[in-house]
Design an enzyme around this catalytic site. Structure first.
Site, PDB file in Angstrom:
ATOM      1  N   ASP A 175       0.859  -1.164   0.000  1.00 53.93           N
ATOM      2  CA  ASP A 175       0.000   0.000   0.000  1.00 53.93           C
ATOM      3  C   ASP A 175       0.911   1.234   0.000  1.00 53.93           C
ATOM      4  OD1 ASP A 175      -2.382   1.652   0.561  1.00 53.93           O
ATOM      5  OD2 ASP A 175      -1.461   1.865   2.538  1.00 53.93           O
ATOM      6  N   ASP A 222      -0.210   5.168   0.893  1.00 54.84           N
ATOM      7  CA  ASP A 222      -0.495   6.122   1.976  1.00 54.84           C
ATOM      8  C   ASP A 222      -0.574   5.404   3.316  1.00 54.84           C
ATOM      9  OD1 ASP A 222      -0.798   8.505   0.349  1.00 54.84           O
ATOM     10  OD2 ASP A 222      -2.676   7.635  -0.366  1.00 54.84           O
ATOM     11  N   ASP A 248      -1.531  -0.656   5.946  1.00 52.49           N
ATOM     12  CA  ASP A 248      -1.801  -0.074   7.265  1.00 52.49           C
ATOM     13  C   ASP A 248      -3.279  -0.018   7.616  1.00 52.49           C
ATOM     14  OD1 ASP A 248      -2.237   2.049   5.300  1.00 52.49           O
ATOM     15  OD2 ASP A 248      -2.396   3.396   7.014  1.00 52.49           O
TER      16      ASP A 248
END
Length: 209
Positions: A3, A5, A160
């Site tokens: 991922d 961001d 995250d």
């Protein structure tokens, strides 16, 4: 599969500021920062639909346009890579790993980030939400695995948010969570990732072992 961001780049501040300013531009009440953080990781359209105040398609289109303007052009909130992220990506590339990005960002947003950070040469493939299904649908991972010629058994997703972990589960891919991004380690651990790293350094150590 990384991922972007909240996993490689600390962009939460700019995302929140840009979203709130987009609402203000349209004379709408800005969503609370916590509400914006909750939708980070989703495709932009789906993210805005989940925020209070977007009740018409015309409003949705205008909010998307204003958000993109602020995030890509007007907002100057710093978006640094997390400490150690660049070194980790380069080290994995040097080991011969196939590296990819699976992100809710727009193509323009990801391209801007890849060029500004200098990380573009180290990734073999990238996929953005506007090009396929938004997380947690597995389509993004399916397309990346097809492009790279790999199977779920040899693929690892690192992210995250629970959207990342759910996407990995839906694609039959193992996952590692990182607990320094937008969601708490407790929330991520509930989805039973292989591990939950508290920093890039801890993530790098886990991958080495």
């Amino acid at each position: 599969m990384f991922d972007w961001d909240g996993t490689l780049m600390d962009s939460e501040g700019r995302i929140v500021a840009s979203m709130q300013t987009a609402f203000i531009d349209l004379r709408l009440a800005p969503p609370p920062a916590a509400a914006v953080r909750e939708v980070i990781g989703l495709g932009l359209e789906e993210a805005i639909r989940r925020l209070p105040g977007c009740d018409r398609e015309e409003t949705l289109a205008d909010l998307i346009a204003r958000y993109r303007y602020h995030y890509l052009v007007a907002d100057a909130t710093p978006t640094p890579l997390f400490e150690g992220a660049e070194a980790l990506v380069k080290a994995l590339h040097a080991q011969g790993r196939l590296l990819a990005v699976a992100t809710g960002k727009s193509r323009r947003g990801l391209d801007q980030a890849l060029d500004q950070t200098g990380l573009r040469p180290w990734f073999h493939a990238t996929r953005c939400a506007e090009e396929t299904f938004s997380k947690p649908h597995p389509g993004m991972l399916y397309e990346l695995m097809d492009e790279l010629g790999v199977t779920p058994a040899v693929t690892l997703m690192i992210g995250d948010t629970d959207y990342d972990l759910q996407m990995a589960h839906n694609a039959g891919v193992r996952a590692i969570a990182v607990g320094y991004g937008t969601q708490t380690p407790e929330r991520l651990l509930a989805l039973q990732p292989l591990a939950c790293a508290s920093s890039i350094a801890v993530l790098a150590d886990w991958l080495r072992r």
